[in-house]
Design a protein around this motif. Sequence first.
Motif: not given
Length: 219
Positions: A33-34, A54
Amino acid sequence: MSLKNVILKPVALCALLGLSTSVFADVTITLPSNVDLLAANSETPKINGNVFSNTKSITLPDGENQIVFRYKPVFRQGGDTEIVTTEAIITKFTASDVELTFDIPEYRSAELARDFDKNPTWKLVDKDGNAVDVKQDKLTNPGFQIGRNYDQESVAYNKKGGIAAITATGALAVTEAAIQSPAANSQYKTTEEQMLHYWYEKADKETKQRFLQSIIQAK
């Protein structure tokens, strides 16, 4: 005129169908996610997954690839949220038939995360933790940074020949490998015919319609 009567060279067919050689996808990169993926092989990346997923990933062809990404961690403290946006990194690597993930240091604060620009210590690793050899550079663009076109910037970078640049010869390697692939089917009389059918089946519905329309107009 039937599709079997249309003979095109593989590279020309890629351009006609509006597709890239990335459909020969044997390398998968899981995106944390980063990490904000900005370009892949000088094109807008086709991410597997959506904003609600996700886990997101991208599939790339075997061989040499180039991606552009930015480290973009989010830090929350109390009721405040701070997002750190680092400079874009352009990198090339060579891999085949493997699933890779980003290995990026976990920073405890936004202030520490900003050091990533000075020392971008990240890796692409397989499931056993083995790191792929990468060549990396910063993809900079002087002036106002909003609305950057990382596809075009990648092309310009490659023309200049930076440390993470990919040459035109390397970009054609995937197509050449596909021509020599054991997946060749004896029902096709020529390699060109085989490649035509392959690319047509890989195309989405809209692309197929445009392709067929172009044949009708050419009659």
